[in-house]
Motif scaffolding. Structure first.
Motif, mmCIF file in Angstrom:
data_model
loop_
_atom_site.group_PDB
_atom_site.id
_atom_site.type_symbol
_atom_site.label_atom_id
_atom_site.label_comp_id
_atom_site.label_asym_id
_atom_site.label_seq_id
_atom_site.Cartn_x
_atom_site.Cartn_y
_atom_site.Cartn_z
ATOM 1 N N GLN A 1 48.202 47.853 40.447
ATOM 2 C CA GLN A 1 47.729 47.796 39.407
ATOM 3 C C GLN A 1 46.326 47.842 40.576
ATOM 4 O O GLN A 1 45.251 48.965 40.164
ATOM 5 N N GLU A 2 46.147 46.188 40.172
ATOM 6 C CA GLU A 2 44.309 46.067 40.965
ATOM 7 C C GLU A 2 44.470 46.949 41.998
ATOM 8 O O GLU A 2 43.175 46.892 41.951
ATOM 9 N N THR B 1 45.208 49.413 43.508
ATOM 10 C CA THR B 1 44.952 50.601 43.012
ATOM 11 C C THR B 1 43.696 50.509 42.796
ATOM 12 O O THR B 1 42.964 52.258 44.127
ATOM 13 N N ARG B 2 43.662 50.683 42.224
ATOM 14 C CA ARG B 2 41.852 50.877 41.608
ATOM 15 C C ARG B 2 41.880 50.868 42.197
ATOM 16 O O ARG B 2 39.599 51.063 42.473
ATOM 17 N N ARG C 1 41.028 50.908 45.253
ATOM 18 C CA ARG C 1 41.194 52.187 46.449
ATOM 19 C C ARG C 1 40.238 53.134 45.620
ATOM 20 O O ARG C 1 39.553 53.645 46.655
ATOM 21 N N GLU C 2 40.451 53.061 44.326
ATOM 22 C CA GLU C 2 39.587 54.454 43.660
ATOM 23 C C GLU C 2 38.358 54.057 43.060
ATOM 24 O O GLU C 2 37.788 55.143 43.984
ATOM 25 N N VAL C 3 38.693 53.034 43.396
ATOM 26 C CA VAL C 3 36.779 53.503 43.362
ATOM 27 C C VAL C 3 35.892 52.520 44.814
ATOM 28 O O VAL C 3 34.662 53.942 45.212
ATOM 29 N N ILE D 1 32.606 50.472 38.775
ATOM 30 C CA ILE D 1 33.881 50.543 38.712
ATOM 31 C C ILE D 1 34.156 51.274 37.037
ATOM 32 O O ILE D 1 35.508 51.621 36.320
ATOM 33 N N HIS E 1 36.792 53.629 35.969
ATOM 34 C CA HIS E 1 37.780 53.633 36.371
ATOM 35 C C HIS E 1 38.646 52.074 35.715
ATOM 36 O O HIS E 1 39.405 52.319 35.701
ATOM 37 N N GLY E 2 38.413 52.162 34.668
ATOM 38 C CA GLY E 2 38.956 50.596 33.876
ATOM 39 C C GLY E 2 37.856 49.635 34.210
ATOM 40 O O GLY E 2 36.485 49.870 33.711
ATOM 41 N N THR F 1 38.141 43.412 36.713
ATOM 42 C CA THR F 1 38.398 42.104 35.923
ATOM 43 C C THR F 1 38.428 40.831 37.177
ATOM 44 O O THR F 1 37.453 41.088 37.956
ATOM 45 N N ILE G 1 39.602 41.946 41.269
ATOM 46 C CA ILE G 1 38.569 42.984 41.598
ATOM 47 C C ILE G 1 37.086 42.596 42.050
ATOM 48 O O ILE G 1 37.040 43.053 42.849
#
Length: 144
Positions: free
Chosen positions: A3-4, A6-7, A9-11, A42, A45-46, A49, A52
């Protein structure tokens, strides 16, 4: 971590320049500014962490920086009795990160005491945490 990643990559796809600059600032040692800019990049996107925020700086500078996986690291510090166990917070702050670097330095001292003359790098400390935690805990200094 899936999940980290994926986030991340989106960022990077949408705000890559800003996030990469912030990670570079963090890697250079200006943690407060790096954290603030990473947090802004970020935000859509949330929440920022530890994995990240510390991944790229560690890859760029493995002898000076550490990648923080909170669960594994907290398990390790509870076994050895390091102050990072008390100072850790899920909130990304420079103070917590400096405490992590003290943990890495203290772990290196403990390894040197247990295995004199064995060369090691900070990257090996990160990858070898599980192995260190299975043996007798290394003698830890008081940090700073």
């Amino acid at each position: 971590m899936l999940q980290e990643s994926t986030r991340l990559r989106e960022v990077l796809a949408e705000h890559g320049g800003a996030f990469l600059r912030a990670a570079a600032i963090f890697a250079d040692g200006n943690c407060n500014t790096g954290i603030a800019v990473m947090r802004n990049a970020i935000a859509p996107h949330g929440t920022l962490t530890w994995p990240i925020s510390t991944y790229l700086p560690f890859l760029w500078s493995p002898d000076k920086r550490m990648f923080l996986k909170p669960t594994a690291t907290r398990d390790f510090v509870e076994r050895i009795g390091h102050r990072f166990a008390i100072e850790y917070d899920s909130e990304i702050t420079a103070d917590v990160y400096w405490s992590l670097l003290d943990l890495a330095d203290d772990t290196a001292v403990g390894i040197d005491a247990a295995q004199p003359g064995r060369p090691h790098r900070r990257a090996e400390l990160h990858l070898g945490r599980r192995g260190v935690s299975r043996r007798e805990p290394p003698v830890m200094g008081s940090g700073r």
